[in-house]
Design a protein around this motif. Sequence first.
Motif, PDB file in Angstrom:
ATOM      1  N   GLU A 185      24.317  74.146 -39.679  1.00 47.21           N
ATOM      2  CA  GLU A 185      25.502  73.344 -39.986  1.00 47.21           C
ATOM      3  C   GLU A 185      25.150  72.048 -40.710  1.00 47.21           C
ATOM      4  OE1 GLU A 185      29.306  71.314 -37.598  1.00 47.21           O
ATOM      5  OE2 GLU A 185      27.688  72.313 -36.493  1.00 47.21           O
ATOM      6  N   ILE A 186      24.049  71.419 -40.327  1.00 47.46           N
ATOM      7  CA  ILE A 186      23.662  70.155 -40.956  1.00 47.46           C
ATOM      8  C   ILE A 186      23.202  70.392 -42.386  1.00 47.46           C
ATOM      9  CG2 ILE A 186      22.071  68.210 -40.834  1.00 47.46           C
ATOM     10  CD1 ILE A 186      22.003  68.641 -37.782  1.00 47.46           C
ATOM     11  N   VAL A 187      22.377  71.404 -42.578  1.00 44.96           N
ATOM     12  CA  VAL A 187      21.861  71.721 -43.915  1.00 44.96           C
ATOM     13  C   VAL A 187      23.000  72.113 -44.836  1.00 44.96           C
ATOM     14  CG1 VAL A 187      20.362  73.256 -45.240  1.00 44.96           C
ATOM     15  CG2 VAL A 187      19.606  72.390 -43.011  1.00 44.96           C
ATOM     16  N   ALA A 188      23.841  73.030 -44.373  1.00 40.18           N
ATOM     17  CA  ALA A 188      24.952  73.501 -45.203  1.00 40.18           C
ATOM     18  C   ALA A 188      25.935  72.382 -45.515  1.00 40.18           C
ATOM     19  CB  ALA A 188      25.667  74.650 -44.500  1.00 40.18           C
ATOM     20  N   GLY A 189      26.193  71.529 -44.538  1.00 40.17           N
ATOM     21  CA  GLY A 189      27.161  70.456 -44.737  1.00 40.17           C
ATOM     22  C   GLY A 189      26.704  69.393 -45.704  1.00 40.17           C
ATOM     23  N   SER A 190      25.413  69.125 -45.747  1.00 41.69           N
ATOM     24  CA  SER A 190      24.895  68.036 -46.590  1.00 41.69           C
ATOM     25  C   SER A 190      24.457  68.504 -47.971  1.00 41.69           C
ATOM     26  CB  SER A 190      23.717  67.347 -45.893  1.00 41.69           C
ATOM     27  OG  SER A 190      22.673  68.265 -45.619  1.00 41.69           O
ATOM     28  N   CYS A 191      24.411  69.819 -48.200  1.00 38.43           N
ATOM     29  CA  CYS A 191      23.956  70.340 -49.492  1.00 38.43           C
ATOM     30  C   CYS A 191      25.077  70.233 -50.533  1.00 38.43           C
ATOM     31  CB  CYS A 191      23.518  71.793 -49.352  1.00 38.43           C
ATOM     32  SG  CYS A 191      22.853  72.479 -50.881  1.00 38.43           S
ATOM     33  N   VAL A 192      24.731  69.691 -51.699  1.00 41.55           N
ATOM     34  CA  VAL A 192      25.691  69.580 -52.806  1.00 41.55           C
ATOM     35  C   VAL A 192      25.463  70.687 -53.825  1.00 41.55           C
ATOM     36  CG1 VAL A 192      26.581  68.107 -54.654  1.00 41.55           C
ATOM     37  CG2 VAL A 192      25.903  67.095 -52.458  1.00 41.55           C
TER      38      VAL A 192
END
Length: 380
Positions: free
Chosen positions: A353-360
């Motif tokens: 969730e953190i990786v997916a949420g912060s990836c642009v």
Amino acid sequence: MKIAVARETRDGEARVAMVPELVGKLTGLGYVVTVEPDAGAHALITDEDYRAAGAEVDAAAVESADLVVSVQPLGTDVIRRLRRGTATISFLPTGQERAVVTDLRDCGLTSFAMELVPRISRAQSMDALSSQALVAGYRCAVVAAGMLRRFFPLNMTAAGTVPPAEVVVLGAGVAGLQAIATAKRLGAVVKAYDVRAAAAEEIRSMGAQSIDLELETLEGAGGYAREMTEDRAARQRDLLTPYIADADALITTAAVPGRQAPMLVTRAMVEEMRPGSVVVDLAAESGGNVEGSEAGEVVRIGNAQVWGGRNVPSQMPGPASRLYAQNVVNLVTLMTQTTEEGAALFAPDFEDEIVAGSCVTHDGVIRHEPTRAAIEGEQA
């Protein structure tokens, strides 16, 4: 794999994305850390400090890196020199940096935005918005005390008693609570207001008086306040006016990333303040909480001096860099796997969730849906 620490090039940016005392955290994971020359100069960190911590100082650090860390987004000229597949971590306000996002996509770079890290318990140690707001909140209270031509604390002397200054803080998020705490430590009488119900207890826990306007509360997602109607805003301004008129210093801190700051205080309200009063608008860069404030400027409205904040954490680059660097280390650690040989492998798990949420951007695609929709809409 190599992590490069970029030298900041944007005007007014004095922070750096990594500090010497945390280099060992990254080399301990198995990375080689390289730093551009003079990357930490504005934060009073020398190249020798980095070398002593185990980093290499190299003018070509960015071009040869697998991951580039910075505070501000990399410039277009730098982005276009990076190898396809290189990753970047920085603040990346996608609403204002769409050209940068497009370049990141077109160059096949993987980019992560620190302000997009989800506000969940597991991500608290990576929350750079909160760490930088802590610095900004402290700084704005010190600015108010410095500009006000009277004591903050009560002073009792043989020549008489000097009463304490009265400070009003609007917004009780991380920055607002730190402003409250700092003003209290300096001895001021502090009153504060926030539209969220939970904030009242937090304000009181800092030793301040919570202003109760007896209006509906506005709890929003992620700990932020939700937007209010214009009728609600007008009623709030009317009720706040006497508190502001009685204040020696007013500090406003209400902002939500990616959105226009709410206008909490009109010019007419500031004109009610006494001669010598001070207003500090921490949200001036995003439109301002105070009508007439200007980012990076001090303007006079009525009898008050109004200070508009501009990149306020960068005004204290040492502690701001240290906190930001720890956020970066924690995020990098989450996305690191170690090979059997002990080498680091930067391998983001996009199911996280953190990786997916912060990836642009990743692999030629804009993964952040609101940004993708906005850019594709402009290009249609």
